[in-house]
Design a protein around this motif. Structure first.
Motif, PDB file in Angstrom:
ATOM      1  N   ILE A 537       0.821  -1.207   0.000  1.00  0.00           N
ATOM      2  CA  ILE A 537       0.000   0.000   0.000  1.00  0.00           C
ATOM      3  C   ILE A 537       0.856   1.259   0.000  1.00  0.00           C
ATOM      4  O   ILE A 537       1.983   1.262   0.504  1.00  0.00           O
ATOM      5  N   SER A 538       0.319   2.323  -0.595  1.00  0.00           N
ATOM      6  CA  SER A 538       0.985   3.630  -0.564  1.00  0.00           C
ATOM      7  C   SER A 538      -0.058   4.705  -0.295  1.00  0.00           C
ATOM      8  O   SER A 538      -1.164   4.675  -0.858  1.00  0.00           O
ATOM      9  N   TYR A 539       0.309   5.669   0.556  1.00  0.00           N
ATOM     10  CA  TYR A 539      -0.571   6.785   0.872  1.00  0.00           C
ATOM     11  C   TYR A 539      -0.116   8.081   0.194  1.00  0.00           C
ATOM     12  O   TYR A 539      -0.659   9.143   0.458  1.00  0.00           O
ATOM     13  N   ARG A 540       0.846   7.990  -0.701  1.00  0.00           N
ATOM     14  CA  ARG A 540       1.431   9.190  -1.319  1.00  0.00           C
ATOM     15  C   ARG A 540       0.389  10.050  -2.015  1.00  0.00           C
ATOM     16  O   ARG A 540       0.433  11.278  -1.937  1.00  0.00           O
ATOM     17  N   LEU A 541      -0.567   9.449  -2.688  1.00  0.00           N
ATOM     18  CA  LEU A 541      -1.565  10.190  -3.456  1.00  0.00           C
ATOM     19  C   LEU A 541      -2.938  10.194  -2.790  1.00  0.00           C
ATOM     20  O   LEU A 541      -3.911  10.667  -3.375  1.00  0.00           O
ATOM     21  N   ALA A 542      -3.011   9.679  -1.566  1.00  0.00           N
ATOM     22  CA  ALA A 542      -4.300   9.586  -0.873  1.00  0.00           C
ATOM     23  C   ALA A 542      -4.736  10.947  -0.333  1.00  0.00           C
ATOM     24  O   ALA A 542      -3.921  11.823  -0.035  1.00  0.00           O
ATOM     25  N   TYR A 543      -6.057  11.114  -0.206  1.00  0.00           N
ATOM     26  CA  TYR A 543      -6.598  12.351   0.363  1.00  0.00           C
ATOM     27  C   TYR A 543      -8.022  12.106   0.852  1.00  0.00           C
ATOM     28  O   TYR A 543      -8.678  11.132   0.464  1.00  0.00           O
ATOM     29  N   VAL A 544      -8.493  12.989   1.720  1.00  0.00           N
ATOM     30  CA  VAL A 544      -9.860  12.931   2.218  1.00  0.00           C
ATOM     31  C   VAL A 544     -10.689  13.884   1.371  1.00  0.00           C
ATOM     32  O   VAL A 544     -10.367  15.072   1.251  1.00  0.00           O
ATOM     33  N   ASP A 545     -11.761  13.363   0.774  1.00  0.00           N
ATOM     34  CA  ASP A 545     -12.537  14.139  -0.188  1.00  0.00           C
ATOM     35  C   ASP A 545     -13.467  15.151   0.461  1.00  0.00           C
ATOM     36  O   ASP A 545     -13.756  16.195  -0.103  1.00  0.00           O
ATOM     37  N   LYS A 546     -13.957  14.832   1.659  1.00  0.00           N
ATOM     38  CA  LYS A 546     -14.854  15.796   2.322  1.00  0.00           C
ATOM     39  C   LYS A 546     -14.885  15.540   3.812  1.00  0.00           C
ATOM     40  O   LYS A 546     -14.345  14.558   4.296  1.00  0.00           O
TER      41      LYS A 546
END
Length: 546
Positions: A537-546
């Motif tokens: 897994i990678s969180y490099r491009l992850a984000y919370v949308d709202k």
């Protein structure tokens, strides 16, 4: 006039007060935004090390991958893209010498620039026999690497050179078509020599004894903890595209514990297995992605009992793989009757899948298993035998070996199976030391070429925990890496032959399933990369949308 001055002063004061109020509001808004871009997740296992030269498990590789970056990184399409290298390399006419230019803005978390010397140091460290890196054989593609790790040449002769601070030259033994994919792997990450030397043997044993040059910094890990935190690395060259400010990680070896954390909204991501897959498979948070990971039994060939090929063959055929994947995993994993997984590599001549082309090499067959068991008993001079299966202490590992114990004892009368489950770090130490009969493990390749699987079992392979030695196998493997390097079809055919020798003829290991990743992910969390091979897994491009 006095009234006019008073009014003016009041108005000015109002502006100041309004400005102050606006500043406070802006800070609150920024703080809220920062809090918003934070998630909590689970990991199914602990970190064993943060040293990219010493790791041998996926959980450690995952952590190292969050905080480190090499010449290339993996994009959302699971292809290699430029990382610390700022442009594609120039390549010599014979396709053996690659020259990379590094990014000027690549930094370590202590402020030092990332230099070509950092790659030279790290690569030499991996192949140095004194390091005892489990991944050393992966660098055999580089000139003199094999000689160095077999103590026939000095580490300084490795085919990697710092032309200057930002120019790195890599010389290969032979041309290879998959170099960018290979260089995304954990063993090819750079290390800051000054820092590593200053920390000595403690390097990578805690959050304070490692530097980052990747998307995140690691915090709150003492070396034995079951929780840690990733913080956005603001000095990362591509920090503008890293949205998450914080990823809090909690180890949940028990799937139920992870699910409970998800249901109570204490985490936004957790892996699933068995009955939980059935419960959540229609939920919008449920996902299942196929992987190139394999589950297998490894046999210690240095021991009299498991050194017997007929015993190994009996064990390989004595358990129902389909029942296992359906009842124990239930996450989309499938039975595997060979070493190379399906949908992983294709024949360059006809585009046929490797697994389909080489067929079923070891299947569940209790009658043949009994026959091989009878031969083994005769050759070993025993009527009964007791063996121990070693595994890590995660919930899935425990259920796996309990299933295997029941199946093997049922189908091979007279064979008693004992179980030993220990923390992953201990399991790795025991297998490395050869202190086991049989172990249950998983293996995920770093790049999509069968050689990454096959090279594990060359006689001097760092991950060859089975202590398998075969001159025929080594010769064939060397031909794949050198003689046939520019003859793709001959290379392919030799790899088909090598797999048959490893699994069908010598029964070095007993592969029995190809993994899948089933998990719950909060629908508001986007961009999490789940890898089909290499790291999880990678969180490099992850984000919370709202």
């Amino acid at each position: 006039m006095k009234n006019g001055i008073l009014i003016t002063m009041i108005l000015l004061l109002g502006v100041v007060i309004a400005a102050c109020g606006g500043s406070k509001g802006d800070k609150q808004q920024a703080s809220t935004s920062e809090t918003k871009q934070a998630i909590k997740v689970t990991s199914a296992g602990e970190i064993a090390t943060l040293d990219s030269a010493l790791y041998s498990d996926t959980f450690s590789s995952d952590a190292i991958g969050q905080i480190s970056e090499g010449l290339y990184r993996v994009n959302p399409d699971n292809e290699a893209e430029l990382g610390i290298a700022k442009a594609e390399p120039t390549v010599s006419a014979d396709k053996k010498v690659y020259t990379f230019q590094l990014r000027d803005d690549a930094k370590w978390s202590n402020g030092d620039p990332v230099t070509a010397a950092d790659f030279v140091y790290a690569f030499q460290k991996v192949v140095n026999p004194k390091t005892a890196s489990p991944s050393s054989n992966q660098l055999d593609v580089i000139k003199n690497a094999n000689l160095i790790r077999n103590e026939k040449a000095e580490p300084s002769t490795l085919g990697v050179k710092a032309i200057n601070d930002k120019t790195l030259e890599i010389t290969l033994e032979n041309p290879i078509p998959y170099l960018p994919k290979l260089l995304t792997g954990t063993p090819f990450l750079p290390q800051n020599e000054k820092f590593v030397t200053s920390t000595g043997s403690k390097y990578g044993t805690s959050a304070d004894t490692v530097l980052s040059n990747g998307p995140f910094l690691l915090k709150d890990w003492s070396g034995i903890g079951t929780s840690w935190t990733y913080i956005k690395n603001k000095d990362y060259w591509d920090a503008k595209n890293v949205k998450l400010n914080k990823v809090s990680t909690q180890v949940a070896k028990d799937t139920g514990a992870g699910v409970n954390l998800y249901e109570t909204r204490d985490v936004q991501y957790t892996a699933l297995t068995d009955e939980f897959v059935q419960k959540y498979k229609n939920d919008k948070a449920y996902h299942s992605d196929s992987k190139s990971l394999i589950g297998y039994l490894g046999f210690n060939e240095d021991r009299v009992s498991t050194g017997n090929v007929h015993l190994r063959k009996a064990l390989s055929m004595a358990f129902d793989k389909e029942a296992y994947t359906n009842t124990i995993l239930g996450d989309g994993s499938k039975p595997l009757n060979g070493y190379i997984p399906a949908d992983f590599a294709k024949d360059p001549a006809n585009n046929k899948d490797f697994r389909a082309e080489n067929g079923d090499l070891v299947t569940f067959d209790p009658d043949k298993a009994k026959s091989e068991w009878a031969t083994a008993k005769k050759e070993l001079g025993v009527d009964k035998l007791t063996l121990e299966i070693l595994s890590s202490d995660t919930e899935v590992s425990k259920k796996t070996v309990e299933f295997l114990q029941s199946e093997i004892q049922k189908n091979l009368p007279g064979l008693t199976i004992k179980l030993k489950s220990v923390p992953l770090k201990n399991r790795l130490a025991l297998t490395t030391a050869g202190d086991y009969d049989i172990f249950y493990g998983t293996w995920s390749p770093d790049y999509s070429d069968p050689i990454n699987f096959l090279e594990v079992y060359q006689s001097d392979g760092g991950l060859n925990f089975s202590k398998y030695k075969s001159k025929t196998y080594d010769v064939g493997l060397n031909a794949v890496k050198s003689t046939y390097a520019t003859e793709p079809e001959k290379r392919w055919d030799e790899m088909l032959t090598l797999e048959k020798q490893l699994i069908q003829t010598d029964a070095v290991i007993a592969p029995f399933y190809q993994g899948a990743t089933a998990y719950l992910l909060d629908p508001n969390v986007k961009g999490v990369q789940i890898y089909p091979f290499g790291r999880n897994i990678s969180y490099r491009l992850a984000y919370v949308d709202k």
